[in-house]
Design a protein around this motif. Structure first.
Motif, PDB file in Angstrom:
ATOM      1  N   ALA A  14      63.568  55.853  19.460  1.00 18.05           N
ATOM      2  CA  ALA A  14      64.774  55.253  20.041  1.00 18.05           C
ATOM      3  C   ALA A  14      65.368  54.209  19.091  1.00 18.05           C
ATOM      4  O   ALA A  14      66.585  54.183  18.869  1.00 18.05           O
ATOM      5  CB  ALA A  14      64.454  54.630  21.400  1.00 18.05           C
ATOM      6  N   LEU A  15      64.523  53.358  18.536  1.00 12.14           N
ATOM      7  CA  LEU A  15      64.980  52.353  17.583  1.00 12.14           C
ATOM      8  C   LEU A  15      65.608  53.011  16.356  1.00 12.14           C
ATOM      9  O   LEU A  15      66.699  52.636  15.922  1.00 12.14           O
ATOM     10  CB  LEU A  15      63.806  51.464  17.143  1.00 12.14           C
ATOM     11  N   ALA A  16      64.934  54.004  15.819  1.00  7.55           N
ATOM     12  CA  ALA A  16      65.422  54.679  14.614  1.00  7.55           C
ATOM     13  C   ALA A  16      66.745  55.386  14.870  1.00  7.55           C
ATOM     14  O   ALA A  16      67.649  55.330  14.039  1.00  7.55           O
ATOM     15  CB  ALA A  16      64.371  55.675  14.117  1.00  7.55           C
ATOM     16  N   ARG A  17      66.841  56.059  16.007  1.00  6.43           N
ATOM     17  CA  ARG A  17      68.100  56.758  16.335  1.00  6.43           C
ATOM     18  C   ARG A  17      69.255  55.776  16.408  1.00  6.43           C
ATOM     19  O   ARG A  17      70.341  56.030  15.887  1.00  6.43           O
ATOM     20  CB  ARG A  17      67.961  57.503  17.663  1.00  6.43           C
ATOM     21  N   ALA A  18      69.037  54.638  17.056  1.00  5.04           N
ATOM     22  CA  ALA A  18      70.099  53.629  17.170  1.00  5.04           C
ATOM     23  C   ALA A  18      70.485  53.089  15.795  1.00  5.04           C
ATOM     24  O   ALA A  18      71.673  52.964  15.471  1.00  5.04           O
ATOM     25  CB  ALA A  18      69.645  52.495  18.089  1.00  5.04           C
ATOM     26  N   TRP A  19      69.480  52.790  14.982  1.00  5.60           N
ATOM     27  CA  TRP A  19      69.745  52.241  13.653  1.00  5.60           C
ATOM     28  C   TRP A  19      70.486  53.260  12.793  1.00  5.60           C
ATOM     29  O   TRP A  19      71.469  52.930  12.131  1.00  5.60           O
ATOM     30  CB  TRP A  19      68.425  51.839  12.986  1.00  5.60           C
ATOM     31  N   LEU A  20      70.005  54.500  12.794  1.00  2.80           N
ATOM     32  CA  LEU A  20      70.626  55.547  11.977  1.00  2.80           C
ATOM     33  C   LEU A  20      72.035  55.883  12.481  1.00  2.80           C
ATOM     34  O   LEU A  20      72.940  56.117  11.680  1.00  2.80           O
ATOM     35  CB  LEU A  20      69.756  56.801  11.946  1.00  2.80           C
ATOM     36  N   HIS A  21      72.229  55.875  13.794  1.00  3.94           N
ATOM     37  CA  HIS A  21      73.557  56.147  14.334  1.00  3.94           C
ATOM     38  C   HIS A  21      74.555  55.097  13.830  1.00  3.94           C
ATOM     39  O   HIS A  21      75.660  55.433  13.401  1.00  3.94           O
ATOM     40  CB  HIS A  21      73.510  56.140  15.871  1.00  3.94           C
ATOM     41  N   ARG A  22      74.122  53.840  13.869  1.00  2.00           N
ATOM     42  CA  ARG A  22      74.991  52.762  13.368  1.00  2.00           C
ATOM     43  C   ARG A  22      75.289  52.938  11.882  1.00  2.00           C
ATOM     44  O   ARG A  22      76.426  52.807  11.448  1.00  2.00           O
ATOM     45  CB  ARG A  22      74.321  51.399  13.616  1.00  2.00           C
ATOM     46  N   GLU A  23      74.269  53.292  11.105  1.00  2.03           N
ATOM     47  CA  GLU A  23      74.455  53.456   9.665  1.00  2.03           C
ATOM     48  C   GLU A  23      75.327  54.660   9.320  1.00  2.03           C
ATOM     49  O   GLU A  23      76.118  54.615   8.387  1.00  2.03           O
ATOM     50  CB  GLU A  23      73.098  53.618   8.968  1.00  2.03           C
ATOM     51  N   LEU A  24      75.142  55.751  10.049  1.00  3.03           N
ATOM     52  CA  LEU A  24      75.827  56.994   9.697  1.00  3.03           C
ATOM     53  C   LEU A  24      77.231  57.094  10.280  1.00  3.03           C
ATOM     54  O   LEU A  24      78.045  57.866   9.781  1.00  3.03           O
ATOM     55  CB  LEU A  24      74.989  58.200  10.151  1.00  3.03           C
ATOM     56  N   THR A  25      77.531  56.313  11.319  1.00  2.00           N
ATOM     57  CA  THR A  25      78.869  56.378  11.908  1.00  2.00           C
ATOM     58  C   THR A  25      79.711  55.162  11.569  1.00  2.00           C
ATOM     59  O   THR A  25      80.914  55.173  11.792  1.00  2.00           O
ATOM     60  CB  THR A  25      78.805  56.513  13.446  1.00  2.00           C
ATOM     61  N   GLY A  26      79.091  54.123  11.071  1.00  5.18           N
ATOM     62  CA  GLY A  26      79.810  52.872  10.799  1.00  5.18           C
ATOM     63  C   GLY A  26      80.341  52.766   9.416  1.00  5.18           C
ATOM     64  O   GLY A  26      80.429  53.526   8.565  1.00  5.18           O
TER      65      GLY A  26
END
Length: 172
Positions: free
Chosen positions: A160-172
């Motif tokens: 869950a932590l990784a998905r949130a972090w990666l989502h922020r990195e890949l969409t931001g």
């Protein structure tokens, strides 16, 4: 009457089938025109795994964890080689639709995920390993927990932590 397969043959077949399942899951994430097939990815990973002469395999999960790393490297190297080939290719006029298809694609996504994962490894190496096993290896949370010798709850939290972090990195 046919002879039953030797245990090592049956084990090899079972591991190969599992590796192919992981490769097929990974390739379903790729675009339709990808030049690697699930079978080609499986064969390449299988050959690399066979070269691991100093590794003492501890379990099926250990094997699949190393296989996930191999598949990640294969896909990243493949994407990098395609990028290099594009830079060296002759210039050809393209329609706007063709240009969008060439510019996008999942090869770029694999590289973006890989680069984001490298950055995330600096923040949380264990959670990054969970992503590698899930994204590149196609393992389920229970299998990841077994491979990393963690509780399923810890793996779920890391995922869950990784998905949130990666989502922020890949969409931001």
């Amino acid at each position: 009457m046919p002879q039953p397969a030797a245990p090592s043959d049956a084990l090899n077949q079972s591991l190969y089938d599992e590796l192919h399942r992981c490769a097929a899951a990974q390739m379903r994430k790729e675009h339709a025109g990808h030049t690697l097939s699930a079978t080609a990815l499986t064969h390449e990973a299988w050959l690399r795994m066979a070269e691991q002469t100093r590794t003492a395999w501890q379990s099926r999960s250990h094997f699949l964890g190393v296989a996930a790393l191999m598949m990640r490297r294969i896909l990243v190297n493949h994407a990098l080689a395609k990028q290099a080939a594009k830079r060296e290719a002759m210039l050809v006029p393209l329609t706007l639709t063709e240009a969008r298809q060439v510019a996008g694609g999942v090869d770029a996504d694999v590289l973006r995920v890989h680069e984001a994962l490298l950055a995330f490894e600096q923040q949380d190496a264990r959670a990054a390993k969970v992503v590698e096993l899930k994204f590149f290896g196609g393992l389920e949370l229970g299998e990841i927990a077994e491979a990393l010798d963690l509780s399923r709850t810890t793996v779920k939290r890391d995922w869950a932590l990784a998905r949130a972090w990666l989502h922020r990195e890949l969409t931001g």
